[in-house]
Design a protein around this motif. Structure first.
Motif, PDB file in Angstrom:
ATOM      1  N   ILE A  11      -1.231  -4.838   2.885  1.00  0.00           N
ATOM      2  CA  ILE A  11      -0.422  -5.653   1.975  1.00  0.00           C
ATOM      3  C   ILE A  11      -1.133  -5.841   0.646  1.00  0.00           C
ATOM      4  CG2 ILE A  11       0.479  -7.995   1.599  1.00  0.00           C
ATOM      5  CD1 ILE A  11       1.191  -8.038   4.604  1.00  0.00           C
ATOM      6  N   ARG A  12      -2.434  -6.095   0.690  1.00  0.00           N
ATOM      7  CA  ARG A  12      -3.197  -6.267  -0.555  1.00  0.00           C
ATOM      8  C   ARG A  12      -3.132  -5.000  -1.409  1.00  0.00           C
ATOM      9  NH1 ARG A  12      -3.936 -11.394  -2.143  1.00  0.00           N
ATOM     10  NH2 ARG A  12      -4.943 -12.658  -0.567  1.00  0.00           N
ATOM     11  N   SER A  13      -3.217  -3.845  -0.769  1.00  0.00           N
ATOM     12  CA  SER A  13      -3.180  -2.599  -1.536  1.00  0.00           C
ATOM     13  C   SER A  13      -1.802  -2.393  -2.166  1.00  0.00           C
ATOM     14  CB  SER A  13      -3.544  -1.404  -0.651  1.00  0.00           C
ATOM     15  OG  SER A  13      -2.531  -1.153   0.301  1.00  0.00           O
ATOM     16  N   GLN A  14      -0.738  -2.795  -1.443  1.00  0.00           N
ATOM     17  CA  GLN A  14       0.612  -2.669  -2.004  1.00  0.00           C
ATOM     18  C   GLN A  14       0.813  -3.640  -3.178  1.00  0.00           C
ATOM     19  OE1 GLN A  14       2.537  -3.311   1.779  1.00  0.00           O
ATOM     20  NE2 GLN A  14       3.144  -1.157   1.950  1.00  0.00           N
ATOM     21  N   GLN A  15       0.298  -4.857  -3.023  1.00  0.00           N
ATOM     22  CA  GLN A  15       0.370  -5.817  -4.133  1.00  0.00           C
ATOM     23  C   GLN A  15      -0.368  -5.274  -5.354  1.00  0.00           C
ATOM     24  OE1 GLN A  15      -1.456  -9.140  -2.132  1.00  0.00           O
ATOM     25  NE2 GLN A  15       0.493 -10.036  -1.484  1.00  0.00           N
ATOM     26  N   GLY A  16      -1.558  -4.714  -5.113  1.00  0.00           N
ATOM     27  CA  GLY A  16      -2.352  -4.172  -6.219  1.00  0.00           C
ATOM     28  C   GLY A  16      -1.685  -2.972  -6.865  1.00  0.00           C
ATOM     29  N   GLU A  17      -1.077  -2.111  -6.054  1.00  0.00           N
ATOM     30  CA  GLU A  17      -0.405  -0.927  -6.600  1.00  0.00           C
ATOM     31  C   GLU A  17       0.761  -1.343  -7.501  1.00  0.00           C
ATOM     32  OE1 GLU A  17       2.020   3.099  -5.182  1.00  0.00           O
ATOM     33  OE2 GLU A  17       1.209   1.730  -3.667  1.00  0.00           O
ATOM     34  N   PHE A  18       1.548  -2.311  -7.025  1.00  0.00           N
ATOM     35  CA  PHE A  18       2.683  -2.753  -7.852  1.00  0.00           C
ATOM     36  C   PHE A  18       2.184  -3.317  -9.178  1.00  0.00           C
ATOM     37  CE2 PHE A  18       5.386  -6.287  -9.308  1.00  0.00           C
ATOM     38  CZ  PHE A  18       6.515  -5.552  -9.671  1.00  0.00           C
ATOM     39  N   GLN A  19       1.150  -4.151  -9.118  1.00  0.00           N
ATOM     40  CA  GLN A  19       0.646  -4.756 -10.351  1.00  0.00           C
ATOM     41  C   GLN A  19       0.092  -3.685 -11.294  1.00  0.00           C
ATOM     42  OE1 GLN A  19       1.157  -7.861 -11.290  1.00  0.00           O
ATOM     43  NE2 GLN A  19       0.346  -7.195 -13.256  1.00  0.00           N
ATOM     44  N   ALA A  20      -0.580  -2.685 -10.737  1.00  0.00           N
ATOM     45  CA  ALA A  20      -1.130  -1.605 -11.565  1.00  0.00           C
ATOM     46  C   ALA A  20      -0.013  -0.821 -12.252  1.00  0.00           C
ATOM     47  CB  ALA A  20      -1.987  -0.679 -10.714  1.00  0.00           C
ATOM     48  N   LEU A  21       1.050  -0.513 -11.506  1.00  0.00           N
ATOM     49  CA  LEU A  21       2.182   0.218 -12.090  1.00  0.00           C
ATOM     50  C   LEU A  21       2.871  -0.608 -13.171  1.00  0.00           C
ATOM     51  CD1 LEU A  21       3.740   1.734  -8.827  1.00  0.00           C
ATOM     52  CD2 LEU A  21       2.478   2.963 -10.613  1.00  0.00           C
ATOM     53  N   ARG A  22       3.014  -1.893 -12.910  1.00  0.00           N
ATOM     54  CA  ARG A  22       3.670  -2.780 -13.881  1.00  0.00           C
ATOM     55  C   ARG A  22       2.825  -2.914 -15.146  1.00  0.00           C
ATOM     56  NH1 ARG A  22       4.661  -9.103 -13.764  1.00  0.00           N
ATOM     57  NH2 ARG A  22       6.502  -9.236 -15.076  1.00  0.00           N
ATOM     58  N   THR A  23       1.511  -3.089 -14.969  1.00  0.00           N
ATOM     59  CA  THR A  23       0.628  -3.216 -16.126  1.00  0.00           C
ATOM     60  C   THR A  23       0.611  -1.927 -16.937  1.00  0.00           C
ATOM     61  OG1 THR A  23      -0.756  -4.796 -14.933  1.00  0.00           O
ATOM     62  CG2 THR A  23      -1.734  -3.738 -16.855  1.00  0.00           C
ATOM     63  N   ALA A  24       0.596  -0.770 -16.253  1.00  0.00           N
ATOM     64  CA  ALA A  24       0.612   0.516 -16.963  1.00  0.00           C
ATOM     65  C   ALA A  24       1.872   0.648 -17.803  1.00  0.00           C
ATOM     66  CB  ALA A  24       0.522   1.656 -15.955  1.00  0.00           C
ATOM     67  N   LYS A  25       3.004   0.203 -17.271  1.00  0.00           N
ATOM     68  CA  LYS A  25       4.262   0.257 -18.026  1.00  0.00           C
ATOM     69  C   LYS A  25       4.204  -0.679 -19.228  1.00  0.00           C
ATOM     70  CE  LYS A  25       8.526   1.274 -18.956  1.00  0.00           C
ATOM     71  NZ  LYS A  25       8.840   2.585 -19.562  1.00  0.00           N
ATOM     72  N   GLN A  26       3.615  -1.871 -19.047  1.00  0.00           N
ATOM     73  CA  GLN A  26       3.495  -2.814 -20.156  1.00  0.00           C
ATOM     74  C   GLN A  26       2.654  -2.215 -21.289  1.00  0.00           C
ATOM     75  OE1 GLN A  26       1.814  -6.043 -17.905  1.00  0.00           O
ATOM     76  NE2 GLN A  26       3.707  -7.204 -17.927  1.00  0.00           N
ATOM     77  N   ILE A  27       1.519  -1.616 -20.921  1.00  0.00           N
ATOM     78  CA  ILE A  27       0.643  -1.029 -21.934  1.00  0.00           C
ATOM     79  C   ILE A  27       1.346   0.119 -22.633  1.00  0.00           C
ATOM     80  CG2 ILE A  27      -1.500   0.279 -22.260  1.00  0.00           C
ATOM     81  CD1 ILE A  27      -2.670  -1.410 -19.935  1.00  0.00           C
ATOM     82  N   SER A  28       2.022   0.963 -21.854  1.00  0.00           N
ATOM     83  CA  SER A  28       2.751   2.096 -22.431  1.00  0.00           C
ATOM     84  C   SER A  28       3.812   1.624 -23.415  1.00  0.00           C
ATOM     85  CB  SER A  28       3.393   2.902 -21.298  1.00  0.00           C
ATOM     86  OG  SER A  28       4.257   3.876 -21.822  1.00  0.00           O
TER      87      SER A  28
END
Length: 203
Positions: free
Chosen positions: A179-196
Motif C-alpha cells: 500500500i505504501r508503494s502504491q501511495q508513493g507511486e501515485f504521488q510521484a506520478l501526480r508531482t511529475a505531472k505538476q512539474i511538467s
C-alpha cells in the motif's frame, strides 16, 4: 618617667587619630552613561532593475498519503517586463492540482474504480483490491487527464487512505509495504505531472 612616656605616646597618637577621622578626598569618578541603542527596522525599498518586473512564485509540498498541501513557500523574482504574471487564484492547471482535497464520496469511488464500492465497509482484502484497481486506472488513463481528473483521483486516494488508517493494525507487513508503494507511486506520478505543467506554462 611613666608620665613622660605616656605623654609622648598621647602626643604621637593624637595626629594619627585625627588623620583616621578625616575622610579621604579621593576624586569620585562619575558613572559612565549607559548607551541604549534602539535599532529601528530599516524599510528597504527594493528597486527593480530596468526592463524587469517582480513576480511571485509559490511552491507547495504535498503529503504523499493524503495529497494535501503541508508546506507552501513563496518567493519574489524579477522577470522581463511584459511577462504575464501568473493568474491569481484562477483555476489554472497548477492551482487545481495543488488544491487540498478531501475524501471522495462512495459514488465517486465507485465511478472511478468501475466497481460498486462502499469505502467504510471495505475489509483488508477489499481495500488491497481497491488500491490495485485505483493504480491500474491511474496508470492507464493518466496521459489524457486534466487537472480536474488529477484532483478527483487524489480525492479517491484520500478516501482509501482514511480507510487504511482505520484498518492499519490488521494488515501484514507485506501488505503495508504494498500500500505504501502504491501511495508513493501515485504521488510521484501526480508531482511529475505538476512539474511538467508548470514548466510548459513558462515556455
Amino acid at each position: 618617667m611613666k608620665t613622660s612616656r605616656l605623654l609622648a605616646l598621647l602626643m604621637l597618637a593624637s595626629p594619627l587619630a585625627a588623620l583616621a577621622q578625616t575622610k579621604p578626598t579621593t576624586p569620585t569618578t562619575a558613572p559612565k552613561p549607559t548607551t541604549t541603542t534602539t535599532t529601528k527596522p530599516t524599510t528597504t525599498t527594493t528597486t527593480t532593475p530596468a526592463g524587469t518586473q517582480q513576480q511571485t512564485e509559490v511552491t507547495e509540498d504535498l503529503d504523499p498519503e493524503t495529497g494535501k498541501v503541508i508546506r507552501r513557500t513563496t518567493r519574489t523574482i524579477n522577470v522581463p517586463a511584459g511577462t504575464a504574471t501568473s493568474p491569481a487564484p484562477a483555476p489554472s492547471s497548477s492551482t487545481v492540482m495543488d488544491a487540498p482535497v478531501g475524501p471522495a464520496t462512495d459514488a465517486q469511488v465507485t465511478a472511478f474504480l468501475r466497481k460498486k464500492t462502499v469505502v467504510s465497509t471495505l475489509t483488508t482484502t477489499g481495500l488491497l483490491s481497491a488500491y490495485d484497481l485505483f493504480m491500474q486506472r491511474v496508470r492507464s488513463d493518466r496521459a489524457n487527464w486534466t487537472p480536474t481528473n488529477w484532483a478527483n483521483a487524489a480525492a479517491i486516494m484520500s478516501s482509501l487512505n482514511d480507510r487504511y488508517q482505520q484498518l492499519r493494525s490488521s494488515f501484514s507487513l507485506d501488505d503495508k509495504l504494498t500500500i505504501r508503494s502504491q501511495q508513493g507511486e501515485f504521488q510521484a506520478l501526480r508531482t511529475a505531472k505538476q512539474i511538467s505543467t508548470q514548466v510548459s506554462d513558462k515556455l
